[in-house]
Design an enzyme around this catalytic site. Structure first.
Site, short mmCIF file in Angstrom:
data_model
loop_
_atom_site.label_atom_id
_atom_site.label_comp_id
_atom_site.label_asym_id
_atom_site.label_seq_id
_atom_site.Cartn_x
_atom_site.Cartn_y
_atom_site.Cartn_z
N GLU A 1 0.83 -1.21 0.00
CA GLU A 1 0.00 0.00 0.00
C GLU A 1 0.86 1.26 0.00
O GLU A 1 0.54 2.25 -0.66
CB GLU A 1 -0.93 0.00 1.22
CG GLU A 1 -1.92 -1.16 1.26
CD GLU A 1 -2.81 -1.22 0.03
OE1 GLU A 1 -3.15 -0.14 -0.50
OE2 GLU A 1 -3.16 -2.32 -0.41
N ASP B 1 3.82 -4.00 -5.83
CA ASP B 1 4.43 -5.28 -5.42
C ASP B 1 5.95 -5.17 -5.42
O ASP B 1 6.62 -5.63 -4.49
CB ASP B 1 4.00 -6.40 -6.37
CG ASP B 1 2.61 -6.94 -6.05
OD1 ASP B 1 2.07 -6.60 -4.99
OD2 ASP B 1 2.06 -7.68 -6.88
#
Length: 429
Positions: free
Chosen positions: A287, A373
């Site tokens: 996030e 990611d």
């Protein structure tokens, strides 16, 4: 003798809207059918890349859940298309508008009544589907934790919040449409954007607590890990909170909410119950990656630009008689405002046309997920990220074998196989 000048463009709009609606219906049906068929064909065997981490039982549950949602989606698609036709070309919105005009006359209160009645009727039409999704579909797969009493309380609260917030902003927009001249759409756009930014700041503190309880994160070890991670990443938040998501759903998640200094990190209690501290770190780092790559700012800027274009288009269409006639409505030509009618027609038909460019948005979103990611792997343990993703995919019954075409059209997040393929195999959990 020539017909009135609005008839030809009105007919063209009718044909254009009907064509777009039919094409979108056929495309959606084809995509959903592909997804159902593809998932069913791969239901009986776990993909090789997940053979050692996902059980056949979990794989089949995810497949069955995806198929059930897909089949319900086909019904919802048919109903939604019929309702849209009823509101537009079959004259439903026009009939509602005329009925309110006959009772109330023109003016602001009639326009607000039109918006309110439309919202009420639409909500009642959607009610059976919402109940089915919650208490049959989600509950059948063990995800729904809501009681009917809690569901009714949420409905009452959300309705009240919608009225208290929605009616004033709607009244302001309608007033600008009638009083701000030919550039009303610019003032309305600025008002709408300011309202959205304000909502981002006040939502965490004043609105979200109406529906869920938020407690400060009490696990000192986890709090220290999370704080260190955010410091390494140069990120500051107003607080770390745990939300009682388990009282509504078994799905797990974590997210950032708020804007500017009001940002806070929220963990679902279900997430903390399923992931190890290292895995929580990895999910949070993902996030944080969105913020570091400025994905949130990019989305806000995109929303600003698209909203500006939408308001400008509405500003032009609202003054065209053929816009109303072509969509099954009769505008008032006696001086009574048509602003609410124009706004509703616009909101009804724009999604039909924007659907065809939605793959572009989905593709950009998937690109952002890959970048987040990569950021998470650079700042936490890759093994933790892989194992966290696997747990979340299994926990949320996300199919491991989606149809590739369906993915490109709809998926805002890459499927598990694509996300894990970009992670070093040595990081396998």
């Amino acid at each position: 003798m020539f017909a009135p000048t609005f008839e030809t463009p009105a007919l063209a709009l009718t044909l254009l809207f009907a064509t777009a609606l039919v094409l979108s219906l056929l495309l959606r049906f084809w995509l959903a059918s592909r997804q159902i068929r593809h998932v069913a064909q791969h239901r009986h065997q776990v993909p090789g890349a997940f053979a050692n981490t996902i059980t056949l039982e979990a794989h089949q549950k995810a497949a069955d859940y995806t198929i059930a949602k897909g089949r319900y989606g086909l019904i919802d698609l048919a109903v939604g298309t019929a309702v849209l036709l009823g509101w537009t070309l079959l004259g439903g919105l026009n009939a509602l508008n005329q009925a309110l005009l006959s009772v109330m006359g023109g003016g602001m209160w009639q326009q607000l009544a039109l918006l309110g009645c439309f919202g009420l009727i639409s909500g009642l039409i959607d009610l059976p589907g919402t109940l089915y999704q919650t208490f049959v579909l989600e509950q059948g797969f063990g995800f729904n934790k809501m009681t009917l009493r809690l569901w009714l309380a949420d409905l009452a609260k959300s309705t009240l919040v919608g009225v208290l917030i929605g009616l004033p902003i709607a009244a302001l927009i309608l007033w600008l449409m009638g009083a701000a001249g030919h550039l009303w759409w610019l003032w309305a756009w600025a008002t709408w954007m300011g309202f959205n930014l304000l909502l981002l700041m006040v939502y965490p503190t004043f609105i979200a607590p109406l529906f869920n309880k938020f407690k400060p994160l009490e696990d000192e070890t986890l709090k220290a890990r999370v704080t260190q991670l955010m410091q390494r990443c140069g990120f500051a938040a107003k607080g770390l909170y745990v939300m009682d998501g388990s009282k509504r759903s078994a799905h797990a998640n974590a997210y950032f909410t708020g804007f500017g200094a009001a940002k806070r990190v929220v963990f679902y209690d279900t997430l903390l119950a399923k992931l190890s501290p290292g895995e929580v770190d990895a999910v949070l780092a993902h996030e944080l990656g969105h913020f570091k790559h400025k994905h949130i700012i990019q989305r806000i800027v995109t929303m600003f630009a698209l909203s500006l274009a939408g308001f400008a288009l509405l500003g032009w269409l609202a003054g065209q008689v053929w816009f109303y006639v072509g969509l099954g409505a009769t505008p008032e030509l006696s001086g009574a405002p048509n602003d609410a009618l124009a706004l509703l027609l616009f909101l009804l038909v724009v999604p039909v046309f924007s659907f065809f460019v939605s793959p572009l948005s989905a593709q950009l979103s998937r690109k952002h997920e890959f970048q987040a990611d990569a950021y998470a792997m650079a700042h936490t343990n890759g093994a933790d990220l892989r194992s966290a993703l696997l747990k979340l995919f299994e926990d949320n019954a996300s199919t491991l074998t989606p149809d590739p075409v369906y993915v490109k059209f709809y998926y805002s997040h890459p499927p598990a196989s694509e996300r894990l393929a970009r992670m070093p195999q040595g990081a396998a959990a």
